[in-house]
Design a protein around this motif. Sequence first.
Motif, PDB file in Angstrom:
ATOM      1  N   TYR A 133     -32.606  19.772  55.886  1.00 55.64           N
ATOM      2  CA  TYR A 133     -32.272  18.339  55.830  1.00 55.64           C
ATOM      3  C   TYR A 133     -31.279  17.910  54.455  1.00 55.64           C
ATOM      4  O   TYR A 133     -30.409  17.153  54.710  1.00 55.64           O
ATOM      5  CB  TYR A 133     -33.495  17.283  55.692  1.00 55.64           C
ATOM      6  N   ALA A 134     -31.366  18.721  53.662  1.00 58.84           N
ATOM      7  CA  ALA A 134     -30.588  18.408  52.348  1.00 58.84           C
ATOM      8  C   ALA A 134     -29.404  19.487  52.523  1.00 58.84           C
ATOM      9  O   ALA A 134     -28.270  18.998  52.153  1.00 58.84           O
ATOM     10  CB  ALA A 134     -31.178  18.883  50.983  1.00 58.84           C
ATOM     11  N   TYR A 151     -34.186  -0.194  43.239  1.00 60.13           N
ATOM     12  CA  TYR A 151     -34.014  -0.735  44.676  1.00 60.13           C
ATOM     13  C   TYR A 151     -35.328  -0.823  45.208  1.00 60.13           C
ATOM     14  O   TYR A 151     -35.921  -1.895  45.906  1.00 60.13           O
ATOM     15  CB  TYR A 151     -33.156   0.011  45.445  1.00 60.13           C
ATOM     16  N   VAL A 152     -36.091   0.354  45.062  1.00 54.77           N
ATOM     17  CA  VAL A 152     -37.539   0.438  45.659  1.00 54.77           C
ATOM     18  C   VAL A 152     -38.381  -0.682  45.365  1.00 54.77           C
ATOM     19  O   VAL A 152     -38.992  -1.445  45.912  1.00 54.77           O
ATOM     20  CB  VAL A 152     -38.272   1.828  45.291  1.00 54.77           C
ATOM     21  N   ALA A 200     -38.823   0.711  51.881  1.00 53.27           N
ATOM     22  CA  ALA A 200     -38.971   1.251  50.532  1.00 53.27           C
ATOM     23  C   ALA A 200     -40.188   1.764  50.303  1.00 53.27           C
ATOM     24  O   ALA A 200     -40.366   2.772  49.499  1.00 53.27           O
ATOM     25  CB  ALA A 200     -39.000   0.131  49.442  1.00 53.27           C
ATOM     26  N   ARG A 217     -33.423  13.130  54.683  1.00 53.80           N
ATOM     27  CA  ARG A 217     -32.017  13.693  54.203  1.00 53.80           C
ATOM     28  C   ARG A 217     -31.964  13.335  52.865  1.00 53.80           C
ATOM     29  O   ARG A 217     -31.294  14.256  52.132  1.00 53.80           O
ATOM     30  CB  ARG A 217     -30.875  12.968  55.083  1.00 53.80           C
ATOM     31  N   GLN A 218     -32.377  12.205  52.305  1.00 53.36           N
ATOM     32  CA  GLN A 218     -32.114  11.872  51.047  1.00 53.36           C
ATOM     33  C   GLN A 218     -32.890  12.455  50.045  1.00 53.36           C
ATOM     34  O   GLN A 218     -32.739  13.100  49.024  1.00 53.36           O
ATOM     35  CB  GLN A 218     -31.988  10.401  50.897  1.00 53.36           C
ATOM     36  N   GLU A 219     -34.142  12.210  50.384  1.00 48.56           N
ATOM     37  CA  GLU A 219     -35.312  13.038  49.576  1.00 48.56           C
ATOM     38  C   GLU A 219     -35.522  14.411  49.651  1.00 48.56           C
ATOM     39  O   GLU A 219     -35.848  14.940  48.459  1.00 48.56           O
ATOM     40  CB  GLU A 219     -36.899  12.311  50.215  1.00 48.56           C
ATOM     41  N   ARG A 221     -35.656  21.426  52.771  1.00 47.33           N
ATOM     42  CA  ARG A 221     -34.676  21.564  51.807  1.00 47.33           C
ATOM     43  C   ARG A 221     -33.392  22.005  52.855  1.00 47.33           C
ATOM     44  O   ARG A 221     -32.155  21.226  52.745  1.00 47.33           O
ATOM     45  CB  ARG A 221     -34.808  22.334  50.621  1.00 47.33           C
ATOM     46  N   THR A 262     -23.921  -0.106  47.089  1.00 51.74           N
ATOM     47  CA  THR A 262     -24.316   1.171  46.695  1.00 51.74           C
ATOM     48  C   THR A 262     -25.991   1.207  46.956  1.00 51.74           C
ATOM     49  O   THR A 262     -26.420   2.168  47.587  1.00 51.74           O
ATOM     50  CB  THR A 262     -24.001   1.480  45.331  1.00 51.74           C
ATOM     51  N   SER A 306     -20.916   9.333  53.854  1.00 54.63           N
ATOM     52  CA  SER A 306     -20.427   7.836  53.714  1.00 54.63           C
ATOM     53  C   SER A 306     -19.456   7.736  52.474  1.00 54.63           C
ATOM     54  O   SER A 306     -19.082   8.668  51.787  1.00 54.63           O
ATOM     55  CB  SER A 306     -21.660   7.115  52.999  1.00 54.63           C
ATOM     56  N   ILE A 307     -18.696   6.754  52.600  1.00 56.38           N
ATOM     57  CA  ILE A 307     -17.471   6.490  51.568  1.00 56.38           C
ATOM     58  C   ILE A 307     -17.912   6.162  50.312  1.00 56.38           C
ATOM     59  O   ILE A 307     -17.417   5.966  49.102  1.00 56.38           O
ATOM     60  CB  ILE A 307     -16.418   5.592  52.065  1.00 56.38           C
ATOM     61  N   VAL A 308     -19.306   5.651  50.023  1.00 50.63           N
ATOM     62  CA  VAL A 308     -19.906   5.299  49.003  1.00 50.63           C
ATOM     63  C   VAL A 308     -20.798   6.321  48.352  1.00 50.63           C
ATOM     64  O   VAL A 308     -21.498   6.902  49.124  1.00 50.63           O
ATOM     65  CB  VAL A 308     -20.598   3.994  49.256  1.00 50.63           C
ATOM     66  N   PRO A 309     -20.634   6.831  47.172  1.00 50.66           N
ATOM     67  CA  PRO A 309     -21.515   7.713  46.582  1.00 50.66           C
ATOM     68  C   PRO A 309     -22.988   7.341  46.477  1.00 50.66           C
ATOM     69  O   PRO A 309     -23.238   6.190  46.582  1.00 50.66           O
ATOM     70  CB  PRO A 309     -20.919   7.875  45.178  1.00 50.66           C
ATOM     71  N   PRO A 310     -23.882   8.432  46.753  1.00 51.38           N
ATOM     72  CA  PRO A 310     -25.469   7.988  46.952  1.00 51.38           C
ATOM     73  C   PRO A 310     -25.794   7.408  45.386  1.00 51.38           C
ATOM     74  O   PRO A 310     -25.454   7.978  44.384  1.00 51.38           O
ATOM     75  CB  PRO A 310     -26.004   9.421  46.940  1.00 51.38           C
ATOM     76  N   PRO A 311     -26.745   6.423  45.444  1.00 55.44           N
ATOM     77  CA  PRO A 311     -27.118   5.992  44.357  1.00 55.44           C
ATOM     78  C   PRO A 311     -28.086   6.806  43.331  1.00 55.44           C
ATOM     79  O   PRO A 311     -28.556   7.908  44.160  1.00 55.44           O
ATOM     80  CB  PRO A 311     -28.078   4.835  44.694  1.00 55.44           C
ATOM     81  N   ALA A 351     -32.127   3.989  42.666  1.00 61.10           N
ATOM     82  CA  ALA A 351     -33.029   3.969  43.881  1.00 61.10           C
ATOM     83  C   ALA A 351     -34.457   3.434  43.459  1.00 61.10           C
ATOM     84  O   ALA A 351     -34.902   2.662  44.258  1.00 61.10           O
ATOM     85  CB  ALA A 351     -33.226   5.436  44.330  1.00 61.10           C
ATOM     86  N   LEU A 402     -34.270   8.831  55.582  1.00 66.27           N
ATOM     87  CA  LEU A 402     -34.704   8.754  54.304  1.00 66.27           C
ATOM     88  C   LEU A 402     -34.972  10.514  53.860  1.00 66.27           C
ATOM     89  O   LEU A 402     -34.716  10.925  52.717  1.00 66.27           O
ATOM     90  CB  LEU A 402     -36.211   8.245  54.104  1.00 66.27           C
ATOM     91  N   LEU A 457     -43.781  14.817  50.604  1.00 63.37           N
ATOM     92  CA  LEU A 457     -42.901  16.074  50.288  1.00 63.37           C
ATOM     93  C   LEU A 457     -43.509  16.813  49.189  1.00 63.37           C
ATOM     94  O   LEU A 457     -43.521  18.001  48.988  1.00 63.37           O
ATOM     95  CB  LEU A 457     -41.511  15.689  50.027  1.00 63.37           C
ATOM     96  N   ALA A 472     -33.116  16.378  49.311  1.00 67.19           N
ATOM     97  CA  ALA A 472     -32.043  16.937  48.086  1.00 67.19           C
ATOM     98  C   ALA A 472     -32.745  17.063  46.882  1.00 67.19           C
ATOM     99  O   ALA A 472     -32.250  17.838  45.925  1.00 67.19           O
ATOM    100  CB  ALA A 472     -30.988  16.011  47.915  1.00 67.19           C
TER     101      ALA A 472
END
Lengths: 562, 178
Positions: B131-132, A98-99, B106, A53-55, B128, B16, A85-90, A95, A51, B116, A57
Amino acid sequence: MSPERLEELLSAAIDGSLTDEAIDREELNAALLGDEVLRRSAAAWLSEESLLRQEAATLPVSNTHHKHAGAAAPTFRRERGIGASIVPPPSIAAAIGYVALACSLLLNVTLWLASREAGPAAPSNPTDPVARLTRVTGCIWEPSSNHAPERGDLLPTGERLSLKQGIAEIEIRNRDVQATVRLIGPCTARTHAGGIPDLQSGKMVVDARVFGRSLHLDTPAGHLKFDDNSSLGLVRSHDNYELHMLDGSVGWTPGLSTVAADPFLIEGQITEGDAIRCYLRGRNAVRIERIAPASNKFAEELSMTNDRLELGASYRRAVMESLPSNYWRFGRTKGARLQNEIADGIELTIGGDVKTVSYGANTALEFGMTRQAGYLKSEDRWPKAPLRDLTAEVWVKPSHYHNGTVVALTTERLSGHFPRHALALELGGSEAHWRSPTPLTSLRYLLRDEPSDLPDNEFGSSVSNGYDIRRWQHLVYVKRGDRLELYRDGVQVASNDAGQDKHVAASLQLVCGRLYPPGAPAERLYIGQMDELALYERALTAEEVKEHHDIGTQKPPPPGSI
Amino acid sequence: MSSSQLPSDKFVGFLTASQDRLRAYVLACVGNYSDAGDILQKTNVVLLRKAREFQESVEFEAWAIGVAKFEVLAFVRDRQRERLSFSSELVELMVDASEEAVGTLAKRQIALRSCLASLPEEKQLLIRMRYAEDLSMGQIASHLGKSVGSVKALVRRVRALLHECVATKLAQSSPSAS
């Protein structure tokens, strides 16, 4: 395995650096294979890592960072990272949607906390070293425990070892590591999955011999990694934790929320001669600093003769400059009377069997080592008038943990009543006694105005683990107006309210070495040595107390030196 | 691939939206970014290939995780002789723990976001970069003018701090046992 060690190994695993260190890989795999709770903790931590890695950004980019990094986007990304990943990030909106959806599926959220609490109970791994109690010297274990450890016992994980007195040695061994852990009573420690016990109070020495596999120890001061033969002394009190590197070196990673007072105090090797103190708030180290190493703290203290007290002319001069009203150096005169350095001071005499011991030119008195326990008592009454300020200063070397009164000021015994105390300084024992409220192994000081034989309306307190055995200590009781203060070895260890307009009553009998003067029951006999008792009708300043202590602990110049 | 073979927009939407969970699941199973990246790619390929088999009556994420689990086990079986972070024996046990962990993902994500945001700016920057932007410790060290050792220690501390913070928030948000 501790949470910190787990996180360290998982951090290496996710980056692929773990495979370079087969030992760590084996340690991680073995720990996770044998412990379901640990696997859950690891899975939670790793999913969080994903998570992150995503957050990360979404975090703002600092201007400073741009300045350093240049305008171009960084080009150092790993080619085969998980983000490929082959699928672009949401999108953020997706997100969040989804949450919201996933919230309905939430299960138990306390896995990590549960795993942390379960620490000591985790089953040990077959590759873990075995811990065995191999030597006990003069050991008194906590009397309340149902089972006192015995020589040769294998120590299961989570066992609480509470040593009140003596030295216990635990050998930790498998084919790759061997360590001897010396618990120096009084101390408490908890055994930890066949590894080095967790010191909870007191002193402990770890002598490690490592043949390939590292030995790890998590402490409030941080994570320690023994990679080589080394010897480390540890001291823990209620508010600080000390590391004293006695021999060799260990790897050290400070704890999370620790703030170093010294900017150069960062993780790395602690080598012989280094010493670090962490100040604790609860279980966490909040501040850390370098201190002077003190290998003598860990010397075996089995003999009463090891620690010498050589108080000379400079100490006498310092005391006399502080204007005591009574000062006994415990040099004998003819008969049982002790010489008072103050001409118009009160007379103090020896009762029972009290021996004289000599340290060079200095003499001290030894109590309770014979069948007829002795004491000191004043024939005259003191003080002449109630005192708002007072100081009692003395050096003591108790032989063991016991409930003994060092100094007391009492009334005379009235018919049918015990003498009543106005002041007392006493030691807590290793076993509870129904008539003594003094906590075990504590140092207690009190003021009662009116003098009383009951602790009601008493001022003062008890300092836990308040004294050492078989070592000289400088104790100073101070009543400073509305405050009471207690100093040990030049440092204030207690401070308490003394009530408004309270005094030390007049016309009291001074008693040393027992609770009551003769004629009343011989209770709370002090066993050990005592020297240089001074009474002042004023409150010594903290600076004076420290100065007296410092002068008292200076080694006298060798004979014939200029 | 003809237009009739293309997965539906709905399927792509599901896929996705499931990427976070799949990524977290696979990483928790194998404990290594690089291996997890490979497995996730394969899993996505398989999921797209099986798009037509997917029945909307089945919960997509459970189905996708079932596929990912199969790919994880196939991956470690094929590489048994390599020194993977987690042994094949361990991975077989981690698949269950990982499935449980992604169940709380979630909530963990919300907590992590909040933690964060509460970090001081310099620590946010560090996270950042690491990780990013995926900078190495050496690169971060040269940006910040620090030694590699101190950056490593700092990253580890901040990471552990975040984990503590998330655990606290999760505990606070869970119903009391009493």
